[in-house]
Design a protein around this motif. Structure first.
Motif, PDB file in Angstrom:
ATOM      1  N   TYR A 216       6.492 -11.405  -5.320  1.00  0.00           N
ATOM      2  CA  TYR A 216       5.961 -11.873  -4.033  1.00  0.00           C
ATOM      3  C   TYR A 216       6.804 -11.302  -2.903  1.00  0.00           C
ATOM      4  O   TYR A 216       8.025 -11.268  -2.978  1.00  0.00           O
ATOM      5  N   THR A 217       6.121 -10.815  -1.895  1.00  0.00           N
ATOM      6  CA  THR A 217       6.827 -10.242  -0.759  1.00  0.00           C
ATOM      7  C   THR A 217       6.209 -10.788   0.517  1.00  0.00           C
ATOM      8  O   THR A 217       5.000 -11.014   0.572  1.00  0.00           O
ATOM      9  N   SER A 218       7.042 -11.019   1.531  1.00  0.00           N
ATOM     10  CA  SER A 218       6.529 -11.638   2.752  1.00  0.00           C
ATOM     11  C   SER A 218       6.053 -10.598   3.738  1.00  0.00           C
ATOM     12  O   SER A 218       6.712  -9.591   3.955  1.00  0.00           O
ATOM     13  N   TRP A 261      14.280  -9.798  -6.005  1.00  0.00           N
ATOM     14  CA  TRP A 261      13.860  -8.653  -5.190  1.00  0.00           C
ATOM     15  C   TRP A 261      13.497  -7.528  -6.147  1.00  0.00           C
ATOM     16  O   TRP A 261      14.153  -7.349  -7.177  1.00  0.00           O
ATOM     17  N   VAL A 262      12.501  -6.759  -5.801  1.00  0.00           N
ATOM     18  CA  VAL A 262      12.015  -5.704  -6.689  1.00  0.00           C
ATOM     19  C   VAL A 262      13.125  -4.743  -7.138  1.00  0.00           C
ATOM     20  O   VAL A 262      13.115  -4.247  -8.266  1.00  0.00           O
ATOM     21  N   THR A 263      14.111  -4.522  -6.282  1.00  0.00           N
ATOM     22  CA  THR A 263      15.205  -3.622  -6.675  1.00  0.00           C
ATOM     23  C   THR A 263      15.957  -4.179  -7.888  1.00  0.00           C
ATOM     24  O   THR A 263      16.402  -3.429  -8.758  1.00  0.00           O
ATOM     25  N   GLY A 264      16.073  -5.506  -7.933  1.00  0.00           N
ATOM     26  CA  GLY A 264      16.808  -6.140  -9.023  1.00  0.00           C
ATOM     27  C   GLY A 264      16.077  -6.127 -10.356  1.00  0.00           C
ATOM     28  O   GLY A 264      16.676  -6.407 -11.394  1.00  0.00           O
ATOM     29  N   ASP A 357      20.710   7.744   0.129  1.00  0.00           N
ATOM     30  CA  ASP A 357      19.677   6.798   0.537  1.00  0.00           C
ATOM     31  C   ASP A 357      18.414   7.027  -0.300  1.00  0.00           C
ATOM     32  O   ASP A 357      18.104   8.165  -0.665  1.00  0.00           O
ATOM     33  N   THR A 358      17.723   5.915  -0.599  1.00  0.00           N
ATOM     34  CA  THR A 358      16.437   6.011  -1.308  1.00  0.00           C
ATOM     35  C   THR A 358      15.444   5.116  -0.588  1.00  0.00           C
ATOM     36  O   THR A 358      15.815   4.028  -0.135  1.00  0.00           O
ATOM     37  N   TRP A 359      14.218   5.585  -0.465  1.00  0.00           N
ATOM     38  CA  TRP A 359      13.180   4.782   0.206  1.00  0.00           C
ATOM     39  C   TRP A 359      12.073   4.433  -0.784  1.00  0.00           C
ATOM     40  O   TRP A 359      11.577   5.306  -1.517  1.00  0.00           O
ATOM     41  N   THR A 362       8.357  -2.803  -2.353  1.00  0.00           N
ATOM     42  CA  THR A 362       7.855  -3.654  -3.436  1.00  0.00           C
ATOM     43  C   THR A 362       6.532  -3.077  -3.954  1.00  0.00           C
ATOM     44  O   THR A 362       6.313  -2.981  -5.161  1.00  0.00           O
ATOM     45  N   GLU A 363       5.674  -2.692  -3.022  1.00  0.00           N
ATOM     46  CA  GLU A 363       4.343  -2.197  -3.378  1.00  0.00           C
ATOM     47  C   GLU A 363       4.378  -0.874  -4.145  1.00  0.00           C
ATOM     48  O   GLU A 363       3.489  -0.591  -4.937  1.00  0.00           O
ATOM     49  N   THR A 364       5.382  -0.056  -3.899  1.00  0.00           N
ATOM     50  CA  THR A 364       5.419   1.262  -4.575  1.00  0.00           C
ATOM     51  C   THR A 364       6.039   1.151  -5.964  1.00  0.00           C
ATOM     52  O   THR A 364       5.939   2.088  -6.744  1.00  0.00           O
ATOM     53  N   SER A 381      18.766  10.430   7.093  1.00  0.00           N
ATOM     54  CA  SER A 381      17.432  10.725   6.558  1.00  0.00           C
ATOM     55  C   SER A 381      17.251  10.048   5.205  1.00  0.00           C
ATOM     56  O   SER A 381      18.198   9.926   4.428  1.00  0.00           O
ATOM     57  N   MET A 382      16.010   9.653   4.905  1.00  0.00           N
ATOM     58  CA  MET A 382      15.717   9.014   3.614  1.00  0.00           C
ATOM     59  C   MET A 382      15.625  10.054   2.493  1.00  0.00           C
ATOM     60  O   MET A 382      15.573   9.706   1.331  1.00  0.00           O
ATOM     61  N   GLY A 383      15.504  11.334   2.872  1.00  0.00           N
ATOM     62  CA  GLY A 383      15.429  12.381   1.867  1.00  0.00           C
ATOM     63  C   GLY A 383      14.040  12.971   1.742  1.00  0.00           C
ATOM     64  O   GLY A 383      13.276  13.008   2.709  1.00  0.00           O
ATOM     65  N   GLY A 442       3.067   1.294   6.220  1.00  0.00           N
ATOM     66  CA  GLY A 442       3.435   0.342   7.274  1.00  0.00           C
ATOM     67  C   GLY A 442       4.757   0.711   7.923  1.00  0.00           C
ATOM     68  O   GLY A 442       5.196   0.059   8.866  1.00  0.00           O
ATOM     69  N   ASP A 443       5.412   1.764   7.441  1.00  0.00           N
ATOM     70  CA  ASP A 443       6.630   2.271   8.068  1.00  0.00           C
ATOM     71  C   ASP A 443       6.263   3.422   8.991  1.00  0.00           C
ATOM     72  O   ASP A 443       5.310   4.165   8.730  1.00  0.00           O
ATOM     73  N   SER A 444       7.069   3.555  10.022  1.00  0.00           N
ATOM     74  CA  SER A 444       6.883   4.658  10.942  1.00  0.00           C
ATOM     75  C   SER A 444       8.026   5.641  10.711  1.00  0.00           C
ATOM     76  O   SER A 444       9.176   5.232  10.524  1.00  0.00           O
ATOM     77  N   TRP A 454      12.526  10.934   8.116  1.00  0.00           N
ATOM     78  CA  TRP A 454      13.414  10.117   8.961  1.00  0.00           C
ATOM     79  C   TRP A 454      12.693   8.825   9.318  1.00  0.00           C
ATOM     80  O   TRP A 454      11.652   8.842   9.971  1.00  0.00           O
ATOM     81  N   PHE A 455      13.269   7.731   8.901  1.00  0.00           N
ATOM     82  CA  PHE A 455      12.692   6.408   9.137  1.00  0.00           C
ATOM     83  C   PHE A 455      12.855   6.011  10.603  1.00  0.00           C
ATOM     84  O   PHE A 455      13.904   6.240  11.198  1.00  0.00           O
ATOM     85  N   GLN A 456      11.845   5.377  11.171  1.00  0.00           N
ATOM     86  CA  GLN A 456      11.935   4.928  12.565  1.00  0.00           C
ATOM     87  C   GLN A 456      11.821   3.418  12.720  1.00  0.00           C
ATOM     88  O   GLN A 456      12.280   2.864  13.703  1.00  0.00           O
ATOM     89  N   GLY A 457      11.175   2.755  11.797  1.00  0.00           N
ATOM     90  CA  GLY A 457      11.005   1.297  11.905  1.00  0.00           C
ATOM     91  C   GLY A 457       9.711   0.938  11.197  1.00  0.00           C
ATOM     92  O   GLY A 457       8.987   1.818  10.733  1.00  0.00           O
ATOM     93  N   ARG A 458       9.436  -0.340  11.077  1.00  0.00           N
ATOM     94  CA  ARG A 458       8.101  -0.739  10.637  1.00  0.00           C
ATOM     95  C   ARG A 458       7.168  -0.349  11.785  1.00  0.00           C
ATOM     96  O   ARG A 458       7.583  -0.320  12.950  1.00  0.00           O
ATOM     97  N   VAL A 459       5.922  -0.068  11.473  1.00  0.00           N
ATOM     98  CA  VAL A 459       5.007   0.383  12.518  1.00  0.00           C
ATOM     99  C   VAL A 459       4.987  -0.610  13.678  1.00  0.00           C
ATOM    100  O   VAL A 459       5.054  -0.243  14.848  1.00  0.00           O
TER     101      VAL A 459
HETATM  102  C1  6R9 Z   1      12.796  -1.501  -2.183  1.00  0.00           C
HETATM  103  C2  6R9 Z   1      12.502  -2.333  -0.981  1.00  0.00           C
HETATM  104  C3  6R9 Z   1      10.282  -2.247   1.821  1.00  0.00           C
HETATM  105  C4  6R9 Z   1      10.629  -1.868   3.243  1.00  0.00           C
HETATM  106  C5  6R9 Z   1      10.110  -0.525   3.635  1.00  0.00           C
HETATM  107  C6  6R9 Z   1      11.079  -0.143   4.743  1.00  0.00           C
HETATM  108  C7  6R9 Z   1      12.387  -0.723   4.277  1.00  0.00           C
HETATM  109  C8  6R9 Z   1      13.391   0.329   2.202  1.00  0.00           C
HETATM  110  C9  6R9 Z   1      14.465   1.991   3.079  1.00  0.00           C
HETATM  111  C10 6R9 Z   1      13.806   1.296   4.103  1.00  0.00           C
HETATM  112  C11 6R9 Z   1      14.589   2.791   5.653  1.00  0.00           C
HETATM  113  C12 6R9 Z   1      15.232   3.141   3.436  1.00  0.00           C
HETATM  114  N1  6R9 Z   1      13.178   0.268   3.522  1.00  0.00           N
HETATM  115  N2  6R9 Z   1      14.192   1.370   1.918  1.00  0.00           N
HETATM  116  N3  6R9 Z   1      13.872   1.704   5.385  1.00  0.00           N
HETATM  117  N4  6R9 Z   1      15.263   3.504   4.741  1.00  0.00           N
HETATM  118  N5  6R9 Z   1      15.901   3.861   2.523  1.00  0.00           N
HETATM  119  O1  6R9 Z   1      13.287  -2.368  -0.059  1.00  0.00           O
HETATM  120  O2  6R9 Z   1      11.329  -3.036  -0.998  1.00  0.00           O
HETATM  121  O3  6R9 Z   1      11.759  -5.267   0.061  1.00  0.00           O
HETATM  122  O4  6R9 Z   1       9.426  -4.363  -0.261  1.00  0.00           O
HETATM  123  O5  6R9 Z   1      10.948  -3.427   1.465  1.00  0.00           O
HETATM  124  O6  6R9 Z   1      12.037  -1.793   3.401  1.00  0.00           O
HETATM  125  O7  6R9 Z   1      10.692  -0.748   5.940  1.00  0.00           O
HETATM  126  O8  6R9 Z   1       8.781  -0.604   4.060  1.00  0.00           O
HETATM  127  P1  6R9 Z   1      10.842  -4.106   0.036  1.00  0.00           P
END
Ligand code: 6R9
Length: 575
Positions: A216-218, A261-264, A357-359, A362-364, A381-383, A442-444, A454-459
């Motif tokens: 479950y994710t909020s 959390w999905v990472t765990g 860094d890894t991006w 939960t959904e992916t 950068s996220m790579g 949903g990320d920008s 390069w991550f900028q924020g949630r949209v």
């Molecule tokens: C695994 C996880 C997802 C959201 C994602 C983004 C943010 C995750 C990131 C990152 C920048 C990274 N996010 N990794 N933003 N750089 N390397 O985190 O899942 O809890 O579902 O979150 O987290 O905004 O959309 P979850």
């Protein structure tokens, strides 16, 4: 603004990584080749728990340590053979209760070996496991058990009062781990059942598309969403474990994430064990000294954590690090939030390691955009996309944008660990796929000329100020470069003239006091060191910033505070 971003490259350090050069494999890699390494490719008989644990029995890994566990009172280790026997037994416990394939069984307890055994046992009977953070209060527990119609839950005596059994008609069994208190009707003792259970167990073979785990994710509004993953996700967990975590036979791996959390789960359970790695689990809250001690004690080689933790370690200063022997570390990774360049440089200084860094989400279900150990990285950068996947930046109509344009980060649909549904909510699921063939995150973000993202924020976090689009992350990153700033959260505040102005909430490092001079100095620091239009017009000092349990700064909560609006679902917020 993009030109202002630090594009400095950090070259590959060391050699002998699992992944050859990124360029070499990006075009030749296929998921099907990965699948062929699993016997189910021929037999059609799949089970994640078999591949993660049972498969290693009868190989040299059988007596290798699968799990090191330590908390304030316990210090234990379990081999793969131990984990097989224990999870087989727990599978029998569940069968005796009549639990069958596809039913939902939840876990609600602090990290302990029993949590890991339960999770494997649940998967072994073909049930769908739902892990919950131990800190959830009654309302959060109710929402999740109600929506999923869970039939059983594994928990501890302390947490029992937070399970509203009477309101949950589907919930038939409560399995209690530990404690010698008297059990009530419908409650079952884990220890007693395990003692009586046979280790003779026949695993439930399922289809690769059958349900495995429900996380479950909020969202920002409404009830939490139940994201369903299937056994097929193992293809991704296995291969990213090879190329991103770079797990090798002698590694001791520590993922600091809780299985709530999905990472765990994906990277705290499945990925390391699919790769036969030794996994370290530490119970209890974050503690600076104990974290370093954990690395020293187990000689951790591969360490996966989150920016918030790295920032806490950084904020405590470098002196403390010198008291520990951290020379075992070979590979360090981060996930969950953008990793500020400042933190990457700090990692170079104190661990002599790049933090990768890894991006993903939960959904992916698994990592998608990463910095690989065999690839030069750009701090901030996220790579680049994992081989076999395609990432792009789309405009609001779904057209692909050229490099350096900010837009919607999207992934070509169809990677192995992609969610298969949102429980009870098909229309929510479809929203992610509103542009034909794409999953919209949903990320920008933007992509540079060299294909780095390069991550900028949630949209919905992106700020529009005086006609300029500003990603809050860049401003936050500059803020934490200032020696007084421990953490920063940046939002757009409505303004009649500029549309929005930039407002920063900051927490100060130990030893700093808030004052008008300091605030002005910090403002100037961003203005002069980054960009005038990106300097926060307002800076507010707080003791703590609102964060999720996985360490994400909750910008929507900052915004709600600022505007005096309701904060929405807060069940995943840290205390
Ligand atoms: C695994 C996880 C997802 C959201 C994602 C983004 C943010 C995750 C990131 C990152 C920048 C990274 N996010 N990794 N933003 N750089 N390397 O985190 O899942 O809890 O579902 O979150 O987290 O905004 O959309 P979850």
């Amino acid at each position: 603004m993009k030109e202002m971003m630090n594009k400095k490259m950090l070259p590959v350090v060391g050699s002998g990584y699992n992944m050859p050069s990124y360029k070499e494999v990006y075009n030749t890699f296929s998921w099907e080749d990965v699948e062929k390494q699993f016997t189910w490719h021929e037999t059609g008989k799949v089970n994640m728990a078999y591949e993660a644990i049972d498969r290693h029995i009868g190989t040299p890994r059988e007596n290798k340590v699968a799990l090191y566990y330590r908390n304030a009172t316990r210090d234990e280790k379990y081999t793969f053979a131990d984990m097989k026997t224990l999870s087989d037994k727990f599978g029998n416990v569940l069968r005796k209760l009549g639990i069958t394939k596809g039913e939902r069984v939840f876990i609600f307890m602090p990290r302990s070996p029993e949590l890991y055994v339960s999770l494997l046992g649940i998967i072994k009977v073909g049930a769908i496991v739902g892990p919950l953070f131990e800190a959830f209060m009654e309302g959060a527990v109710r929402d999740r058990l109600e929506d999923s119609e869970a039939v059983a839950i594994v928990t501890t005596p302390d947490l029992l009062p937070r399970i509203p059994v009477g309101d949950l008609p589907a919930l038939k069994h409560v399995i209690v781990v530990g404690g010698d208190g008297a059990l009530e009707a419908g409650q079952i003792s884990y220890e007693k059942e395990m003692e009586q259970a046979s280790a003779d167990f026949e695993i439930e073979w399922v289809d690769r598309e059958d349900g495995l785990i429900l996380h479950y994710t909020s969202g920002s509004t409404g009830k939490p969403k139940g994201v369903l993953h299937v056994h097929n996700a193992m293809v991704q967990h296995y291969q990213t474990g090879k190329w991103v975590l770079d797990l090798q036979e002698d590694d001791v791996y520590w993922c600091t994430a809780d299985p709530g959390w999905v990472t765990g789960t994906a990277y705290g359970i499945f990925s390391p064990w699919l790769n036969g790695a030794t996994n370290v689990v530490r119970g209890g809250r974050f503690s600076l000294e104990d974290w370093y001690l954990t690395i020293e004690k187990y000689k951790v080689t591969v360490w996966y954590s989150a920016p918030t933790s790295f920032r806490m370690l950084m904020g405590a200063g470098d002196e403390v690090i010198k008291q520990y022997n951290l020379s075992s570390l070979r590979h360090v990774l981060s996930v969950g939030e953008p990793l500020n360049p400042e933190v990457v440089y700090w990692g170079m200084k104190v661990f002599d390691k790049r933090i990768h860094d890894t991006w993903w989400m939960t959904e992916t279900g698994g990592q998608l955009i990463c910095n690989y150990p065999s690839m030069p990285i750009k701090p901030g950068s996220m790579g680049k996309p994992f081989p076999g996947t395609v990432a792009a930046i789309l405009d609001d109509e779904g057209n692909e944008l050229p490099p350096n344009r900010m837009g919607n980060l999207a992934i070509k649909a169809g990677w192995p660990s992609m969610m298969r549904k949102i429980w009870n909510n098909p229309s929510k699921y479809e929203e992610y796929f509103r542009f034909e063939g794409w999953y919209v995150s949903g990320d920008s973000a933007y992509m540079d000329e060299e294909g780095y993202f390069w991550f900028q924020g949630r949209v919905d976090d992106v700020i529009m100020t005086a006609g300029e689009r500003v990603g809050p992350f860049e401003v936050e990153s500059k803020l934490v470069e200032h020696p007084a700033v421990a953490e920063a959260g940046v939002i757009g505040k409505p303004d009649p003239v500029r549309g929005e102005i930039i407002k920063a909430f900051i927490a100060l490092r130990d030893g700093y006091e808030a004052s008008d001079e300091l605030i002005e100095e910090i403002r100037k620091f961003v203005k002069e060191g980054f960009a005038a239009h990106a300097a926060p017009r307002e800076i507010e000092v707080r003791d703590k910033l609102p964060k999720t349990r996985s360490g994400k700064i909750m910008r929507r909560v900052l915004k709600a505070w600022e505007l005096g609006l309701p904060t929405g679902d807060l069940s995943t917020m840290e205390d």
